[in-house]
Motif scaffolding. Structure first.
Motif, PDB file in Angstrom:
ATOM      1  N   ALA A 167      42.616  67.996  63.115  1.00 34.02           N
ATOM      2  CA  ALA A 167      42.386  68.417  64.200  1.00 34.02           C
ATOM      3  C   ALA A 167      41.909  67.547  65.224  1.00 34.02           C
ATOM      4  O   ALA A 167      42.401  67.363  66.397  1.00 34.02           O
ATOM      5  CB  ALA A 167      41.669  69.825  64.443  1.00 34.02           C
ATOM      6  N   ASP A 168      40.756  66.628  64.908  1.00 29.37           N
ATOM      7  CA  ASP A 168      40.321  65.701  65.487  1.00 29.37           C
ATOM      8  C   ASP A 168      41.289  64.395  65.920  1.00 29.37           C
ATOM      9  O   ASP A 168      41.345  64.421  67.205  1.00 29.37           O
ATOM     10  CB  ASP A 168      38.848  64.916  64.817  1.00 29.37           C
ATOM     11  N   VAL A 169      41.817  64.029  64.980  1.00 33.64           N
ATOM     12  CA  VAL A 169      42.841  62.797  65.260  1.00 33.64           C
ATOM     13  C   VAL A 169      44.010  63.307  66.027  1.00 33.64           C
ATOM     14  O   VAL A 169      44.317  62.695  66.988  1.00 33.64           O
ATOM     15  CB  VAL A 169      43.127  62.046  64.002  1.00 33.64           C
ATOM     16  N   LEU A 170      44.689  64.414  65.770  1.00 38.52           N
ATOM     17  CA  LEU A 170      45.941  64.824  66.312  1.00 38.52           C
ATOM     18  C   LEU A 170      45.492  65.587  67.796  1.00 38.52           C
ATOM     19  O   LEU A 170      46.520  65.156  68.672  1.00 38.52           O
ATOM     20  CB  LEU A 170      46.681  65.723  65.248  1.00 38.52           C
ATOM     21  N   GLY A 171      44.305  65.808  67.722  1.00 32.48           N
ATOM     22  CA  GLY A 171      43.910  66.400  68.865  1.00 32.48           C
ATOM     23  C   GLY A 171      43.596  65.306  69.978  1.00 32.48           C
ATOM     24  O   GLY A 171      43.902  65.229  71.446  1.00 32.48           O
ATOM     25  N   HIS A 172      43.096  64.045  69.552  1.00 26.78           N
ATOM     26  CA  HIS A 172      42.812  62.933  70.308  1.00 26.78           C
ATOM     27  C   HIS A 172      44.098  62.354  70.931  1.00 26.78           C
ATOM     28  O   HIS A 172      44.381  62.099  71.961  1.00 26.78           O
ATOM     29  CB  HIS A 172      41.947  62.126  69.845  1.00 26.78           C
ATOM     30  N   VAL A 173      45.091  62.251  69.894  1.00 23.42           N
ATOM     31  CA  VAL A 173      46.251  61.708  69.978  1.00 23.42           C
ATOM     32  C   VAL A 173      47.129  62.594  71.213  1.00 23.42           C
ATOM     33  O   VAL A 173      47.813  62.103  72.245  1.00 23.42           O
ATOM     34  CB  VAL A 173      47.306  61.723  69.042  1.00 23.42           C
ATOM     35  N   PHE A 174      47.176  63.876  71.045  1.00 23.18           N
ATOM     36  CA  PHE A 174      47.680  64.714  71.935  1.00 23.18           C
ATOM     37  C   PHE A 174      47.072  64.670  73.354  1.00 23.18           C
ATOM     38  O   PHE A 174      47.905  64.503  74.272  1.00 23.18           O
ATOM     39  CB  PHE A 174      47.286  66.288  71.444  1.00 23.18           C
ATOM     40  N   GLU A 175      45.867  64.499  73.577  1.00 21.59           N
ATOM     41  CA  GLU A 175      45.075  64.508  74.834  1.00 21.59           C
ATOM     42  C   GLU A 175      45.566  63.112  75.378  1.00 21.59           C
ATOM     43  O   GLU A 175      45.688  62.909  76.610  1.00 21.59           O
ATOM     44  CB  GLU A 175      43.827  64.476  74.490  1.00 21.59           C
ATOM     45  N   TYR A 176      45.630  61.960  74.749  1.00 28.01           N
ATOM     46  CA  TYR A 176      45.795  60.722  75.340  1.00 28.01           C
ATOM     47  C   TYR A 176      47.314  60.522  75.737  1.00 28.01           C
ATOM     48  O   TYR A 176      47.543  60.145  76.531  1.00 28.01           O
ATOM     49  CB  TYR A 176      45.548  59.744  73.911  1.00 28.01           C
ATOM     50  N   GLY A 219      46.960  74.319  84.315  1.00 28.84           N
ATOM     51  CA  GLY A 219      47.518  73.184  84.043  1.00 28.84           C
ATOM     52  C   GLY A 219      47.886  73.040  82.430  1.00 28.84           C
ATOM     53  O   GLY A 219      48.168  74.283  81.704  1.00 28.84           O
ATOM     54  N   SER A 220      47.737  71.937  81.674  1.00 29.17           N
ATOM     55  CA  SER A 220      47.749  71.824  80.486  1.00 29.17           C
ATOM     56  C   SER A 220      46.425  72.201  79.526  1.00 29.17           C
ATOM     57  O   SER A 220      46.584  71.699  78.412  1.00 29.17           O
ATOM     58  CB  SER A 220      48.279  70.256  80.103  1.00 29.17           C
ATOM     59  N   GLY A 221      45.496  72.820  80.365  1.00 29.99           N
ATOM     60  CA  GLY A 221      44.513  73.328  79.555  1.00 29.99           C
ATOM     61  C   GLY A 221      43.297  72.157  79.359  1.00 29.99           C
ATOM     62  O   GLY A 221      42.133  72.346  78.596  1.00 29.99           O
ATOM     63  N   GLY A 222      43.208  71.051  80.266  1.00 28.51           N
ATOM     64  CA  GLY A 222      42.316  69.833  79.997  1.00 28.51           C
ATOM     65  C   GLY A 222      40.882  70.447  80.278  1.00 28.51           C
ATOM     66  O   GLY A 222      39.843  70.143  79.537  1.00 28.51           O
ATOM     67  N   MET A 223      40.652  71.165  81.196  1.00 25.93           N
ATOM     68  CA  MET A 223      39.263  71.826  81.616  1.00 25.93           C
ATOM     69  C   MET A 223      38.674  72.417  80.435  1.00 25.93           C
ATOM     70  O   MET A 223      37.364  72.397  79.856  1.00 25.93           O
ATOM     71  CB  MET A 223      39.520  72.900  82.644  1.00 25.93           C
ATOM     72  N   VAL A 225      39.576  72.052  77.114  1.00 24.72           N
ATOM     73  CA  VAL A 225      39.366  71.293  75.993  1.00 24.72           C
ATOM     74  C   VAL A 225      38.053  70.417  76.141  1.00 24.72           C
ATOM     75  O   VAL A 225      37.174  70.484  75.261  1.00 24.72           O
ATOM     76  CB  VAL A 225      40.341  70.124  75.683  1.00 24.72           C
ATOM     77  N   GLN A 226      37.783  70.113  77.617  1.00 25.13           N
ATOM     78  CA  GLN A 226      36.551  69.318  77.885  1.00 25.13           C
ATOM     79  C   GLN A 226      35.213  70.248  77.726  1.00 25.13           C
ATOM     80  O   GLN A 226      34.181  69.841  77.361  1.00 25.13           O
ATOM     81  CB  GLN A 226      36.592  68.611  79.033  1.00 25.13           C
ATOM     82  N   GLY A 264      41.854  74.248  67.982  1.00 25.82           N
ATOM     83  CA  GLY A 264      41.283  75.420  67.559  1.00 25.82           C
ATOM     84  C   GLY A 264      40.663  76.353  68.468  1.00 25.82           C
ATOM     85  O   GLY A 264      39.640  77.073  68.118  1.00 25.82           O
ATOM     86  N   ILE A 265      41.102  76.411  69.662  1.00 18.58           N
ATOM     87  CA  ILE A 265      40.553  77.125  70.850  1.00 18.58           C
ATOM     88  C   ILE A 265      41.426  78.370  70.964  1.00 18.58           C
ATOM     89  O   ILE A 265      42.482  78.102  71.044  1.00 18.58           O
ATOM     90  CB  ILE A 265      40.423  76.241  72.109  1.00 18.58           C
TER      91      ILE A 265
END
Length: 530
Positions: A167-176, A219-223, A225-226, A264-265
């Motif tokens: 989740a951490d690696v792929l989540g970071h890739v997704f966000e990037y 939008g794409s949910g960045g708020m 996630v942060q 996982g949200i």
């Protein structure tokens, strides 16, 4: 690299050039994936790539639990039982949709059809993903070899066995990737993506540790996630906050659902309808503890003519030609009695007096709802060059005051103004972003002011203005009107400079006399010759 001075402004320092560091996995992936794009527009290719990253994530999570259950078969576990996965909040992935199956078929000419069928199969097995996953892989403009290469590429992401690592690696890739696609799309891309450093600043200032977090234009949910990341980084409990959202663009909503799922949200309360928050409020009864948003600036076609008598317009009817003050009052309508809202708006909203906006702003200020205003630098946003600001509004505003050795909360009537226009760093010719140090500094100034701890006005940067001062300026909320110009150390010595100028003048007068003397001599010679 920038270091913050005590005025909060950037000072450039030079450092020795370091040896080139190995590129991060997400940068390597992006470069490779972008090469495979060929003639497909970034806006279209985005869904191809993000869908595969998401599928890889849920497949990894599934196969980890699958292997655990397989090892427990003698104890009664069933690795093909859907309920086993539901109990662990893991998406069930049928055989034909597992990453190992896609990888084995990546070189086939019909791989696009196989991926589309995999997406369909996952949606059928997981109701929360219905209508979310992209089925764009069998299109003629997506070359099967390129798609196979993309599957190989994403399949080679080095992961540890743990689901959390995945989740951490792929989540970071997704966000990037979301950020890179937004940059590639430019103006259009900015409509689904708020720059990460702006979101970071909002979250650091709001501190959504516990309660209901709402974004009615998510939008794409960045708020979200942060916000979750902030809680985790500050040793809080992720389950202490719940997410509510709404989005009118269906393709952007799909990105948000995947973005949240990969972290996982719980996104069950992130709703889509094409009418939008004004005409079809998906959370009519919600009173949120935190509202965090970046609504589109200066929208003229927001259906204001159909909502003239709406109950949300407590502080005045917003103009039909601009949605800014409709958004403000929509946020306030959904704000809990002690809730706080932080949102981005066009800077013009701070001063506009047309079509009732000035009267609405006056009513908001007199109702003691405006907490702080932050002036933002230019070039932060991908989709607009319109100057922007961040508003912070709060119900039940109080401040801590020491009295007889004890601290007590008292109502506060001042407003904090921060002018951050000189902060941030250029990442390319067209785009700027805040550094972590920038966002930390701005947030610390706000929290020190809010909590009456070590706060002081800084000329040119921040000012705590009384209600009377705001009234004197006719309820204008532009930070520059309050903070003034930055104080610059003045090394000017009047006496020394005056003496120098006097000396220069005397020398010039002597030169003038000499020139006049020569001119007279020359004229005299001319007359004699005649």
């Amino acid at each position: 690299m920038a270091k913050l001075s005590n005025s909060g402004l950037s000072e450039t320092k030079k450092f020795p050039r370091k040896a080139k560091q190995e590129e991060s996995i997400e940068k390597q992936l992006w470069k490779a994936a972008d090469k495979l794009r060929k003639n497909i527009d970034a806006a279209e290719y985005k869904h191809v790539v993000m869908g595969l990253v998401f599928l890889k994530y849920i497949s990894d999570s599934f196969e980890e639990l699958y292997n655990e259950l397989k090892a427990q078969v003698e104890m009664g576990a069933d690795p093909e039982d859907r309920d086993e996965y539901k109990a662990e909040n893991v998406f069930f992935v049928p055989q034909t949709a597992r990453w190992s199956h896609l990888l084995a078929n990546a070189k086939l000419p019909n791989i696009g059809k196989i991926v589309d069928e995999a997406m369909d199969a996952i949606e059928k097995e997981n109701s929360s993903l219905k209508g979310v996953l992209p089925k764009v892989y069998a299109r003629d403009n997506l070359d099967s070899k390129s798609l196979g290469g993309l599957i190989d590429l994403i399949g080679n992401i080095a992961l540890a066995d743990a689901k959390a690592r995945s989740a951490d690696v792929l989540g970071h890739v997704f966000e990037y990737f979301l950020g890179e696609f937004a940059l590639a799309e430019g103006k259009q891309g900015g409509q689904f993506y708020t720059p990460k450093s702006v979101v970071e600043l909002l979250v650091k200032m709001l501190e959504p540790y516990k309660g209901r977090v709402f974004d009615p234009c998510c939008g794409s949910g960045g708020m979200f996630v942060q916000s979750e990341k902030f809680v985790t980084e500050h040793q809080g409990k992720i389950n202490d906050i719940s997410i509510y959202g709404q989005e009118s663009n269906q393709t952007t909503w799909r990105l948000a659902k995947m973005n949240l799922a990969i972290r996982g949200i719980d996104s069950s309360q992130v709703k889509w309808n094409n009418e939008g928050s004004f005409l079809n409020d998906a959370h009519k009864d919600l009173k949120a503890d935190f509202i965090i948003a970046n609504p589109p600036f200066n929208v003229s076609d927001w259906s204001g003519d159909l909502l003239r008598n709406d109950g949300r317009w407590k502080y005045g009817v917003p103009p039909e030609g601009n949605a800014n003050y409709a958004w403000i009052q929509h946020f306030l309508y959904h704000l809990a009695p002690t809730g706080t809202a932080g949102f981005v708006l066009a800077k013009g909203s701070l001063t506009s007096n047309t079509s009732n906006e000035g009267e609405i702003r006056k009513a908001l200020i007199e109702a003691n709802l405006v907490d702080a205003i932050v002036n933002l630098p230019a070039k932060l946003f991908l989709n607009t060059q319109i100057p922007a600001s961040i508003w912070f509004m709060k119900r039940g505003r109080t401040t801590k005051v020491a009295n007889s050795g004890c601290e007590a909360n008292f109502p506060r009537k001042d407003i904090l103004f921060i002018d951050a226009r000189n902060m941030g760093e250029l990442i390319n010719r067209r785009t700027k972003e805040f550094s972590h140090e920038d966002t930390d500094y701005i947030a610390s100034v706000y929290h020190n002011w809010k909590n009456n701890k070590e706060y002081e006005d800084i000329k040119g940067f921040c000012k705590s203005a009384s209600l009377d001062e705001v009234r004197e300026l006719n309820y204008v909320l532009t930070p520059g009107r309050y903070v003034g110009l930055e104080e610059v150390e003045d090394e000017f010595d009047f006496k020394e400079r005056f003496t120098q100028l006097q000396k220069e003048l005397q020398e010039q007068m002597k030169e003038e006399q000499e020139l006049n003397r020569r001119i007279k001599e020359n004229l005299a010679r001319v007359l004699i010759d005649e």
